[in-house]
Design a protein around this motif. Sequence first.
Motif, short mmCIF file in Angstrom:
data_model
loop_
_atom_site.label_atom_id
_atom_site.label_comp_id
_atom_site.label_asym_id
_atom_site.label_seq_id
_atom_site.Cartn_x
_atom_site.Cartn_y
_atom_site.Cartn_z
N CYS A 90 -66.18 25.24 -36.23
CA CYS A 90 -65.34 25.67 -35.10
C CYS A 90 -65.79 25.07 -33.78
O CYS A 90 -65.00 24.90 -32.87
CB CYS A 90 -65.32 27.20 -35.01
N GLU A 105 -70.08 29.78 -38.42
CA GLU A 105 -69.90 31.20 -38.74
C GLU A 105 -68.43 31.62 -38.79
O GLU A 105 -68.13 32.75 -39.15
CB GLU A 105 -70.64 32.03 -37.67
N ASN A 106 -67.55 30.71 -38.42
CA ASN A 106 -66.14 31.11 -38.32
C ASN A 106 -65.20 30.36 -39.26
O ASN A 106 -64.00 30.63 -39.27
CB ASN A 106 -65.65 30.91 -36.88
N SER A 107 -65.72 29.40 -40.01
CA SER A 107 -64.79 28.52 -40.73
C SER A 107 -64.54 28.94 -42.17
O SER A 107 -63.83 28.26 -42.89
CB SER A 107 -65.31 27.08 -40.69
N ASN A 108 -65.13 30.05 -42.59
CA ASN A 108 -64.95 30.46 -43.98
C ASN A 108 -64.26 31.81 -44.09
O ASN A 108 -64.90 32.86 -43.99
CB ASN A 108 -66.31 30.50 -44.70
N PRO A 109 -62.94 31.80 -44.31
CA PRO A 109 -62.21 33.08 -44.39
C PRO A 109 -62.61 33.92 -45.60
O PRO A 109 -62.35 35.11 -45.64
CB PRO A 109 -60.75 32.66 -44.52
N GLY A 133 -64.16 29.02 -48.76
CA GLY A 133 -63.00 29.32 -47.96
C GLY A 133 -61.65 29.20 -48.63
O GLY A 133 -60.66 29.72 -48.14
N PRO A 146 -58.19 22.35 -40.35
CA PRO A 146 -58.43 23.37 -39.32
C PRO A 146 -59.43 22.85 -38.28
O PRO A 146 -60.19 21.92 -38.56
CB PRO A 146 -59.05 24.54 -40.09
N ARG B 170 -65.52 40.45 -38.67
CA ARG B 170 -65.57 39.00 -38.86
C ARG B 170 -64.37 38.35 -38.16
O ARG B 170 -64.50 37.31 -37.51
CB ARG B 170 -65.58 38.68 -40.35
N LYS B 173 -64.74 38.47 -34.34
CA LYS B 173 -65.60 37.34 -33.93
C LYS B 173 -64.80 36.04 -33.86
O LYS B 173 -64.89 35.28 -32.91
CB LYS B 173 -66.76 37.23 -34.92
N GLN B 174 -63.99 35.80 -34.91
CA GLN B 174 -63.17 34.57 -34.92
C GLN B 174 -62.23 34.52 -33.73
O GLN B 174 -62.08 33.48 -33.08
CB GLN B 174 -62.35 34.49 -36.21
N GLU B 177 -64.37 33.95 -30.49
CA GLU B 177 -65.06 32.66 -30.40
C GLU B 177 -64.12 31.47 -30.54
O GLU B 177 -64.32 30.44 -29.91
CB GLU B 177 -66.16 32.59 -31.48
N THR B 178 -63.10 31.60 -31.41
CA THR B 178 -62.28 30.41 -31.69
C THR B 178 -60.84 30.56 -31.23
O THR B 178 -60.08 29.60 -31.28
CB THR B 178 -62.26 30.05 -33.19
N LEU B 182 -58.79 32.59 -38.44
CA LEU B 182 -58.60 31.38 -39.23
C LEU B 182 -58.02 31.72 -40.61
O LEU B 182 -58.46 32.65 -41.26
CB LEU B 182 -59.94 30.67 -39.42
N ARG B 183 -57.03 30.95 -41.00
CA ARG B 183 -56.45 31.15 -42.33
C ARG B 183 -56.74 29.95 -43.20
O ARG B 183 -56.76 28.81 -42.73
CB ARG B 183 -54.93 31.32 -42.20
N SER B 184 -56.98 30.18 -44.47
CA SER B 184 -57.04 29.08 -45.41
C SER B 184 -55.86 29.22 -46.35
O SER B 184 -55.17 30.25 -46.35
CB SER B 184 -58.35 29.09 -46.21
N SER B 187 -56.59 32.27 -48.38
CA SER B 187 -56.72 33.56 -47.68
C SER B 187 -55.41 34.03 -47.07
O SER B 187 -55.30 35.16 -46.64
CB SER B 187 -57.79 33.48 -46.58
#
Lengths: 390, 233
Positions: A90, A105-109, A133, A146, B170, B173-174, B177-178, B182-184, B187
């Motif tokens: 991120c 710490e933020n890139s794995n859902p 993820g 992403p 979690r 935080k996303q 911070e971002t 975030l979606r995959s 997910s």
Amino acid sequence: MRANVFKGKQKVAVERVPDPEILNARDAIIKVTATTICGSDLHLYNGFMPGMQKGDILGHEFMGEVVEVGKGVKNLVAGDRVVVPFCIACGNCQSCEMGMFACCENSNPTGWIPEKLMGHATCGCFGYSHLTGGFAGGQAEYVRVPFADFGPLKVDKALSDHQVLFLSDILPTAFMGADFCEITPKKVICVMGCGPVGQLAIASARALGAEKIIAVDKVPYRLRMAVEKAGATDVINFEDDPLQETLRDLTAGRGPDAIIECVGLEAVGTGLQYAVDKVKQSAKLTMDRPIAVRDSILACRSGGIVSILGVYAGFVDKFPLGSLMNRGLTLRTGQCHVHRYMKPLLEKIEQGVLDPSFVVSHEMNLDDTPKGYDMFMHKRDEVMKIILRS
Amino acid sequence: MAKHTHDGRWIGLALGVGGAAAIGYVVYRAKRGSSHLGPVTATVTINKPPLEVYDRFRDFARLPDFMTYLASVEQLNATTTRWTAKPFGKGAAVSWDAVTLEDIPGQLIVWQSKPDSAVQTRGRISFAAAPGGSDVTEVRVEMQLGVSKIPASSQLARLFATPQVKGDLRRFKQVIETGEVLRSDASAHVAPHAAQPSRDADKAPPGFVPSPPTAEKGLGHPLTTAIGGKGVA
């Protein structure tokens, strides 16, 4: 679009799947112009990595052309030629601020899955199981990226795909392994495993000033390339010569000052311990075969550095902790923090200091990806690195 | 609303709360005079100063951005908020009113549901600078949750709410911070799904990020399955 999807153990297929779409503001959609099969894809292919589902699109090393960006992406426009890091980061969290991009710490859902297996979450990766993820991979015509405002590196058209594609994974990975070794001309460096990462680790060690580099493998054409193209000065075929003795012999008893392990959880070896490991792994009693790590620790000079690049998933046993502790070795490892190395390595490529293109052995159409996996796994036709194009 | 439902609906409501899981733990202990909070606890470290993290959380109307079981949070007056959980399965939406008992900018928010609420929750969320006076915030949540009339619902809540709260943090935080959750490819779906782009038909509605499957699934999914898919009628 067409994409190479996981169907089960040693079974992949190119199928029609929906085109990717922008899901987050910081996404981009990339038209993949070149991608590859990585040695770590074989761990998925052979069923050693947990968390795979039928239909997962594979592939984490790719480059392409930007076709669409989300409203949060200001640095890319359609038509840009980019190389994309395999690990997703991120750029905002503490790990990213520390340069530990592969620990984002933020890139794995689905971070709660590795949290259970490994204690803490790992970063997200393209096409690399639901532990990282559940992101669709790059062995496809298009891929969603992403945090595209942070990851992808724009590259000049003057450089060929073969020169820049590997910036997405194996070149930074190999270079990081060499970077861990605090290389000086006086240090003897050993590289365990001469697949594509091993080859580039040798080339990186050479670029960082190593004068004596020992390459270890059991496949003659790989050892030949290590000397002729990558820059190894000595080779050991461990099927012909006893590894530990030969390494001691080549270093007058000291052992290499640093060892870069480029093998991973499917290591092969010789002797009884290898047979035991293999049985335990197939019976799911252990996830990893840590043969190359064991060998590296035992062989390394006292006070030396063991740099682990091979992929491991879980717990191991017969780990020579006594040797590691009593001889004061330093263990360095990690998924590669690709974002940290991409720009400096691109400069080295532009300056002609490093040229990773020598590892390319085959070009195939995306439709032939299943053949490519089979060929890579069985090391047919002196395969080293396969480039896939759609 | 829920207090007017007949008894048969309490089970469904319990499940609805379960599906919603999370803001707290039980009335049950509170009624016995216990001031103990928990056992639903979760923590996260966020790379922004405490006041900024507090401000984002204090903007209650925007909590549904990352607390995925919530449909809305309305500020009724200075200290009272109305919380509405998303309908679960075929059930109706569940709502309850909560009172903010303490509110210290940059440090702490403590809340408790009104005594007559069907859903009983109390809890606290604290914001503290990480060691060394850094601009990093340690967030801690302690909560109790339950449905009045069903003492055991607190235990169910504890079982399933903890992963939900962890997931909420979690995502919090996303968001901070971002910029967003975030979606995959996988997910974006409620159930386990292959990591490949989805066909529009089975795509989750925009902005909705379901709790992860199995272990971190919100309360309700496994329970409803267990009793034959009945939600609040």
